[in-house]
Motif scaffolding. Structure first.
Motif, PDB file in Angstrom:
ATOM      1  N   VAL A  28      -4.424  61.612  42.862  1.00  0.00           N
ATOM      2  CA  VAL A  28      -5.126  63.390  43.463  1.00  0.00           C
ATOM      3  C   VAL A  28      -4.622  62.666  44.499  1.00  0.00           C
ATOM      4  CG1 VAL A  28      -6.835  65.122  43.209  1.00  0.00           C
ATOM      5  CG2 VAL A  28      -5.758  63.656  41.239  1.00  0.00           C
ATOM      6  N   TYR A  29      -6.123  61.474  44.984  1.00  0.00           N
ATOM      7  CA  TYR A  29      -6.059  61.729  46.546  1.00  0.00           C
ATOM      8  C   TYR A  29      -5.249  61.255  47.054  1.00  0.00           C
ATOM      9  CZ  TYR A  29      -8.250  60.853  50.983  1.00  0.00           C
ATOM     10  OH  TYR A  29      -8.854  60.970  52.294  1.00  0.00           O
ATOM     11  N   MET A  30      -4.039  60.644  46.888  1.00  0.00           N
ATOM     12  CA  MET A  30      -2.609  60.642  47.183  1.00  0.00           C
ATOM     13  C   MET A  30      -2.026  61.820  47.986  1.00  0.00           C
ATOM     14  SD  MET A  30      -1.459  57.360  47.190  1.00  0.00           S
ATOM     15  CE  MET A  30      -0.089  56.925  47.137  1.00  0.00           C
ATOM     16  N   ARG A  31      -2.928  63.011  47.415  1.00  0.00           N
ATOM     17  CA  ARG A  31      -1.823  64.271  48.153  1.00  0.00           C
ATOM     18  C   ARG A  31      -2.063  64.617  48.984  1.00  0.00           C
ATOM     19  NH1 ARG A  31      -3.866  67.755  42.101  1.00  0.00           N
ATOM     20  NH2 ARG A  31      -2.251  66.334  41.149  1.00  0.00           N
ATOM     21  N   ALA A  32      -3.011  63.802  49.633  1.00  0.00           N
ATOM     22  CA  ALA A  32      -3.807  64.157  50.906  1.00  0.00           C
ATOM     23  C   ALA A  32      -2.497  63.373  52.324  1.00  0.00           C
ATOM     24  CB  ALA A  32      -4.996  63.612  51.499  1.00  0.00           C
ATOM     25  N   PRO A  33      -2.464  62.002  51.616  1.00  0.00           N
ATOM     26  CA  PRO A  33      -1.591  60.931  52.664  1.00  0.00           C
ATOM     27  C   PRO A  33      -0.189  61.135  52.518  1.00  0.00           C
ATOM     28  CG  PRO A  33      -2.511  60.126  51.088  1.00  0.00           C
ATOM     29  CD  PRO A  33      -3.527  61.239  50.900  1.00  0.00           C
ATOM     30  N   PHE A  34       0.633  61.933  50.805  1.00  0.00           N
ATOM     31  CA  PHE A  34       1.521  61.935  51.153  1.00  0.00           C
ATOM     32  C   PHE A  34       2.271  63.222  50.532  1.00  0.00           C
ATOM     33  CE2 PHE A  34       0.148  57.501  50.511  1.00  0.00           C
ATOM     34  CZ  PHE A  34       2.024  56.202  50.845  1.00  0.00           C
ATOM     35  N   ASN A  94       4.214  64.547  52.536  1.00  0.00           N
ATOM     36  CA  ASN A  94       3.473  64.004  54.023  1.00  0.00           C
ATOM     37  C   ASN A  94       4.072  63.097  54.344  1.00  0.00           C
ATOM     38  OD1 ASN A  94       2.188  62.632  56.158  1.00  0.00           O
ATOM     39  ND2 ASN A  94       0.534  63.270  54.699  1.00  0.00           N
ATOM     40  N   TRP A  95       4.739  63.268  55.614  1.00  0.00           N
ATOM     41  CA  TRP A  95       6.590  62.385  56.522  1.00  0.00           C
ATOM     42  C   TRP A  95       5.657  61.142  57.044  1.00  0.00           C
ATOM     43  CZ3 TRP A  95      10.553  61.118  54.101  1.00  0.00           C
ATOM     44  CH2 TRP A  95      12.024  62.718  53.398  1.00  0.00           C
ATOM     45  N   ALA A  96       4.389  61.458  57.484  1.00  0.00           N
ATOM     46  CA  ALA A  96       3.644  60.757  57.956  1.00  0.00           C
ATOM     47  C   ALA A  96       3.126  59.291  57.064  1.00  0.00           C
ATOM     48  CB  ALA A  96       2.394  60.856  58.906  1.00  0.00           C
ATOM     49  N   GLY A  97       2.895  60.112  56.155  1.00  0.00           N
ATOM     50  CA  GLY A  97       2.222  58.714  54.444  1.00  0.00           C
ATOM     51  C   GLY A  97       3.970  57.590  53.596  1.00  0.00           C
TER      52      GLY A  97
END
Length: 492
Positions: free
Chosen positions: A86-92, A402-405
């Motif tokens: 779930v948190y991985m939705r922030a950086p990815f 999130n392409w930065a991730g």
């Protein structure tokens, strides 16, 4: 796709009153988790080039460093009650999260298969010794099914099993160490000074670093998804001090884990010194018999069981549940992980899978760097949690990615593969630095984040300001607003 596909009930934030695992319980879980074949293999490989003393020092360094990183990523679960996928939705991104998450879930499932096979050989040895039954594959299926059933019952069942298994593992581990040490001495080999092929100079330094990276590479996978476990760990409300808030985690990650990991590496080393094989099942069959052998082998079975349900099945099931949405509850994710663990045929890959998975662990170390950069350096622990569950919220980014991730993960993972002897450190550093630069100066300039635009502790912190995050799982309301200005929360 249904608009509420991100809101699987098993992935909602864990409220403060449902955090049931204390410092002792978390430490006991670690006692069971750390007794695994990979730890024995690290010790067996280490004493081929270094003395046991240097292998122990390298293991302690790696365990303390990794334990601190685990506690850092684990604060995501403690503070906000969020799981890893779930948190991985922030950086990815809400869609991009599935790519690295599935890799981690697959790795966890493979480890489940390997550890189940390892445990089934010990179970088979017990039955063959006691009653003459000799069928390792039947033991493999039965052992795997028992672990899946135990894990599907939920986290409290896991903790209860750990409470039962940990004292047994501690007692029998000591017995195993002294039994193997005596066997080595009978052959004229003193375990703390014997080295199979001594190296000096630069080769010794390289061998020392390889032991450190082997320890970090293996547990690096759990370091990434520690929030999936830590969200169930008790923590005080309204506690702003990071160390006090994470004291239960610290007891497990920085005390129990380094001690047990080091001792298991020692057992693998002593096993190799005694019989030139780091597999203690083989060593014990040559050094004990009857009831004593049965008791020692039972420790192996308990250890793999405890390791698998906590370090492999729970993370994999959480990830598969996230990918499948509400249609795949946690227990179904457990079953999927179990099936994958059988399909990979760990008995055929047993000789090489440890090396393969350790490389993957190095690749996943880049995710650890990305998580820490996103959570601490960019968002400063503030998270717009409700939007993590919205398909059209601020974490949707560019078509859910999130392409930065993703770019940072590719760079960090690639660097870890190229510099394999330093895989964890290189992957972590490249991933973290790349994400910090790409996220801060490119991506989040383009896709504004509420917690960055309005860095309010009262709006975006969790239990440290007394908040339980509440996510509505009913019919969603259509909105044209990309950023939720008023996150839904409940103060405790």
């Amino acid at each position: 796709m249904a608009k509420n596909y991100l809101k699987s009930p098993d992935l909602l934030p864990i409220s403060h009153d449902k955090k049931k695992i204390g410092a002792v319980g978390f430490s006991f879980i670690w006692v069971g988790m750390a007794v695994v074949l990979a730890a024995f293999a690290i010790g067996g490989a280490g004493v081929q080039s270094l003395s046991l003393g240097w292998v122990v020092i390298a293991t302690i360094i790696a365990s303390l460093a990794l334990g601190f990183l685990m506690t850092m990523t684990g604060d995501i679960g403690v503070e906000h009650g969020l799981s890893f996928p779930v948190y991985m939705r922030a950086p990815f991104g809400t869609v991009g999260t599935h790519i690295p998450s599935i890799v981690r879930g697959f790795v966890a499932s493979c480890w489940f298969g390997v550890n189940t096979y390892f445990g089934s050989t010990a179970m088979n040895a017990i039955l063959a010794t006691m009653v003459g039954f000799d069928n390792w594959f039947a033991c493999f299926i039965i052992f795997g099914a028992l672990q899946v059933a135990n894990t599907a019952l939920g986290i409290k069942a896991v903790e209860r099993f750990a409470d039962l298994a940990a004292p047994i593992i501690i007692i029998i581990s000591g017995w195993m160490y002294f039994t193997l040490s005596d066997q080595a001495l009978q052959q004229g080999r003193e375990v703390w000074s014997w080295i199979e092929s001594p190296v000096t100079g630069g080769a010794a330094v390289t061998a020392f670093i390889v032991v450190i990276m082997s320890n970090m590479g293996f547990w690096g996978t759990l370091t990434a998804d520690m929030p999936s476990l830590s969200r169930f760990v008790k923590a005080p409300l309204h506690e702003r001090n990071w160390f006090k808030r994470n004291k239960a985690q610290i007891a497990g990650n920085l005390i129990a884990y380094p001690i047990v990991q080091t001792f298991m590496v020692m057992i693998g080393a002593v096993s190799y010194v005694a019989v030139s094989n780091y597999d203690p099942v083989v060593a014990l069959q040559q050094s004990a018999s009857g009831l004593i052998l049965g008791i020692l082998l039972l420790m192996i079975v308990f250890a793999q069981w405890s390791t698998n349900i906590t370090a492999n099945l729970i993370p994999a099931a959480t990830i598969f549940s996230n990918v499948g949405g509400p249609k795949i509850p946690f227990w179904a994710g457990v079953v999927v992980a179990g099936i994958v663990g059988v399909i990979v045929q760990p008995w055929s890959l047993f000789g090489i899978i440890t090396q393969i998975l350790l490389i993957i662990g190095g690749v996943l170390s880049a995710i650890v760097g990305i998580l820490i950069a996103d959570y601490y350096l960019i968002r400063k622990r503030r998270v717009n949690v409700p939007d993590l569950y919205e398909s059209d919220g601020q974490y949707h980014y560019a078509n859910g990615i999130n392409w930065a991730g993703l770019i940072s993960w590719i760079l960090g993972g690639g660097a870890a593969v190229i510099f394999a002897n330093y895989s964890f450190i290189v992957g972590f550093a490249v991933g973290a630095i790349s994400y910090l630069l790409l996220g801060k100066y490119w991506w989040f300039e383009k896709y504004k984040q509420a917690e960055l635009t309005d860095p309010s502790d009262e709006k975006y912190l969790g239990i440290s300001v007394g908040r339980n995050w509440k996510i509505e799982v009913g019919q969603e309301v259509e909105t044209d607003v990309a950023i939720s200005p008023n996150p839904t929360a409940e103060k405790v």
